[in-house]
Design an enzyme around this catalytic site. Structure first.
Site, mmCIF file in Angstrom:
data_model
loop_
_atom_site.group_PDB
_atom_site.id
_atom_site.type_symbol
_atom_site.label_atom_id
_atom_site.label_comp_id
_atom_site.label_asym_id
_atom_site.label_seq_id
_atom_site.Cartn_x
_atom_site.Cartn_y
_atom_site.Cartn_z
ATOM 1 N N TYR A 30 110.660 2.346 29.095
ATOM 2 C CA TYR A 30 109.836 2.621 30.286
ATOM 3 C C TYR A 30 110.182 1.628 31.397
ATOM 4 O O TYR A 30 110.443 2.015 32.541
ATOM 5 C CB TYR A 30 108.355 2.524 29.909
ATOM 6 C CG TYR A 30 107.406 2.849 31.024
ATOM 7 C CD1 TYR A 30 106.965 4.151 31.231
ATOM 8 C CD2 TYR A 30 106.936 1.860 31.892
ATOM 9 C CE1 TYR A 30 106.080 4.459 32.259
ATOM 10 C CE2 TYR A 30 106.058 2.159 32.915
ATOM 11 C CZ TYR A 30 105.632 3.454 33.097
ATOM 12 O OH TYR A 30 104.772 3.758 34.124
ATOM 13 N N ASP A 40 110.173 21.733 33.661
ATOM 14 C CA ASP A 40 110.480 20.529 32.896
ATOM 15 C C ASP A 40 111.449 19.737 33.769
ATOM 16 O O ASP A 40 112.580 20.192 34.017
ATOM 17 C CB ASP A 40 111.119 20.906 31.556
ATOM 18 C CG ASP A 40 111.516 19.673 30.748
ATOM 19 O OD1 ASP A 40 111.625 18.566 31.332
ATOM 20 O OD2 ASP A 40 111.737 19.809 29.533
ATOM 21 N N VAL A 41 111.027 18.581 34.239
ATOM 22 C CA VAL A 41 111.819 17.849 35.231
ATOM 23 C C VAL A 41 113.123 17.274 34.674
ATOM 24 O O VAL A 41 113.912 16.702 35.421
ATOM 25 C CB VAL A 41 111.002 16.722 35.910
ATOM 26 C CG1 VAL A 41 109.954 17.296 36.842
ATOM 27 C CG2 VAL A 41 110.391 15.771 34.889
ATOM 28 N N ASN A 62 107.144 12.266 40.611
ATOM 29 C CA ASN A 62 106.137 11.405 40.006
ATOM 30 C C ASN A 62 105.969 11.606 38.501
ATOM 31 O O ASN A 62 105.422 10.731 37.815
ATOM 32 C CB ASN A 62 104.813 11.681 40.748
ATOM 33 C CG ASN A 62 103.610 11.209 40.002
ATOM 34 O OD1 ASN A 62 103.346 10.005 39.953
ATOM 35 N ND2 ASN A 62 102.879 12.142 39.386
ATOM 36 N N THR A 64 93.350 5.803 34.173
ATOM 37 C CA THR A 64 93.554 7.195 33.754
ATOM 38 C C THR A 64 92.838 7.404 32.417
ATOM 39 O O THR A 64 92.503 6.432 31.742
ATOM 40 C CB THR A 64 95.061 7.484 33.569
ATOM 41 O OG1 THR A 64 95.587 6.530 32.656
ATOM 42 C CG2 THR A 64 95.807 7.395 34.876
ATOM 43 N N ASP A 94 104.932 21.043 37.102
ATOM 44 C CA ASP A 94 104.503 20.324 35.894
ATOM 45 C C ASP A 94 104.881 21.157 34.665
ATOM 46 O O ASP A 94 105.014 22.379 34.769
ATOM 47 C CB ASP A 94 102.979 20.097 35.918
ATOM 48 C CG ASP A 94 102.548 18.863 35.124
ATOM 49 O OD1 ASP A 94 102.084 17.886 35.740
ATOM 50 O OD2 ASP A 94 102.696 18.876 33.878
#
Ligand code: NAD
Length: 258
Positions: free
Chosen positions: A157, A62-63, A89, A192, A41
Site C-alpha cells: 500500500y 474494474d479499474v 480514487n 470510514t 466502481d
C-alpha cells in the site's frame, strides 16, 4: 465561478471508487458544486445508488482492466460531452498486505494493480480526452503514508501510494502547457466504516494513531471531498504536479498537543 457560486457548473467529473467513503462524499460534493458526475466502481449496487442520488451516470468498472477504464471515460464523453475532472480514487488496503516479513507476492501485486496501475490507466484515458478539450483536472488519491513511515506497515500500500505521487508529479509537469493539471491528494486517516469497526474493537490501536495527529481526530470523508472540489475547480488554477496534504497536521508534527 457562476453567479450562484457553484464552481463546477458545466463540468463533467468522473469519480472512481465513488460507491463508498471518500469517493462517495466527493460524488455528492462535486454534484453540489454543479458538476455532472459519472461514478465508476466495481460495486454495482453501491455505485448505482451513488449515481442515482446525484442524477448522475453509473458505469461498472474494474479499474485494473484497461478496456473497462477506456469505456468508463468514453461513457462520460458520450453521455455528457466531456471529461473535465478525473478523480482517480479507487483503492484497497487488504489485511494480507502487512509487514515485508509476511506479505506474499500475490498480495503485493494485487495492491499495486488496484492502487497504482489503476491510476496509470485512468490518467492515460482521461488525459486523452482532456488533450482534445485543452482543459482538465486530474486528481489522484495517494495517502499521507506516501510521505511518512509507519512501524505498522502495509508495505505494498505504502509503495503504491509513493508511486501515485511520482506519477502524478510527472504528468502534471508534462501536460502543464496543455491546460491539464494533475495533482495527488494525500488524505490523513479518514473516519470510514472499516476504520471505525477496527478501532472500536481495539481502542489501544486507535489511541496509538490519534496521539500523532495535532487535530486529535480522524478526518471526515466530507473534509477530503472539500479538497477534491478545490483541486477540481479553477480555484486551484495555479496548482499542478503537487502533493496536496489534507492530514490534520500529522506530517508536520513532532510533539502534539496534550
Ligand atoms: N480511509 C482512509 O483513511 C484513507 C486515507 C488515505 C488514503 N485513502 C485512499 O482513499 C481512497 C478511497 O478510500 P476509502 O477509505 O474511501 O475506501 P472505501 O473502501 O470506502 O472505498 C473504495 C471504493 O473503491 C472501490 N474499488 C475497490 N477496488 C476497485 C476496483 N478494482 N475497481 C473499481 N472500484 C474499486 C470499492 O468498491 C469502494 O467503493 C483509496 O485510494 C485509499 O487508499 C484512504
Amino acid at each position: 465561478m457562476t453567479q450562484d457560486g457553484r464552481r463546477l457548473a458545466g463540468r463533467v467529473a468522473v469519480v472512481t471508487g465513488g460507491a463508498s467513503g471518500i469517493g462517495l462524499a466527493s460524488v455528492h460534493r462535486l454534484a453540489a458544486e454543479g458538476a455532472r458526475v459519472v461514478v465508476g466502481d466495481v460495486d454495482q449496487d453501491g455505485g448505482a445508488a451513488a449515481a442515482e442520488a446525484v442524477d448522475g451516470l453509473f458505469v461498472r468498472v474494474d479499474v485494473t482492466d484497461e478496456a473497462q477504464v477506456e469505456a468508463l471515460f468514453q461513457a462520460a464523453v458520450d453521455t455528457y460531452g466531456s471529461v473535465d475532472v478525473a478523480f482517480n480514487n479507487a483503492g484497497i488496503s487488504p489485511p494480507e498486505d502487512d509487514s515485508i516479513l509476511t506479505t506474499g507476492l500475490d498480495a503485493w501485486r494485487r495492491v499495486q494493480e488496484v492502487n497504482l496501475t489503476s491510476v496509470f490507466l485512468c490518467s492515460k484515458h482521461a488525459i486523452g480526452h482532456m488533450r482534445r478539450q485543452g482543459r482538465g483536472s486530474v486528481i489522484n488519491t495517494a495517502s499521507f503514508v506516501a510521505v511518512m513511515g509507519a512501524a505498522t506497515s502495509q508495505v505494498s500500500y505504502t509503495a503504491s501510494k509513493g508511486g501515485v505521487l511520482a506519477l502524478s508529479r510527472e504528468l502534471g509537469v508534462q501536460f502543464a502547457r496543455e491546460g491539464i493539471r494533475v495533482n495527488a491528494l494525500c488524505p490523513g486517516p479518514v473516519n470510514t466504516p472499516l476504520l471505525r469497526e477496527l478501532f472500536a474493537k481495539d481502542p489501544e490501536r486507535a489511541a496509538r494513531r490519534l496521539v500523532h495527529i495535532p487535530l486529535g481526530r480522524f478526518a471526515e470523508p466530507e473534509e477530503i471531498a472539500a479538497a477534491v472540489a478545490f483541486l477540481a475547480s479553477d480555484d486551484s488554477s495555479f496548482m499542478t504536479a503537487s502533493s496536496f496534504l489534507v492530514d490534520g497536521g500529522i506530517s508536520g508534527a513532532y510533539v502534539t498537543p496534550l
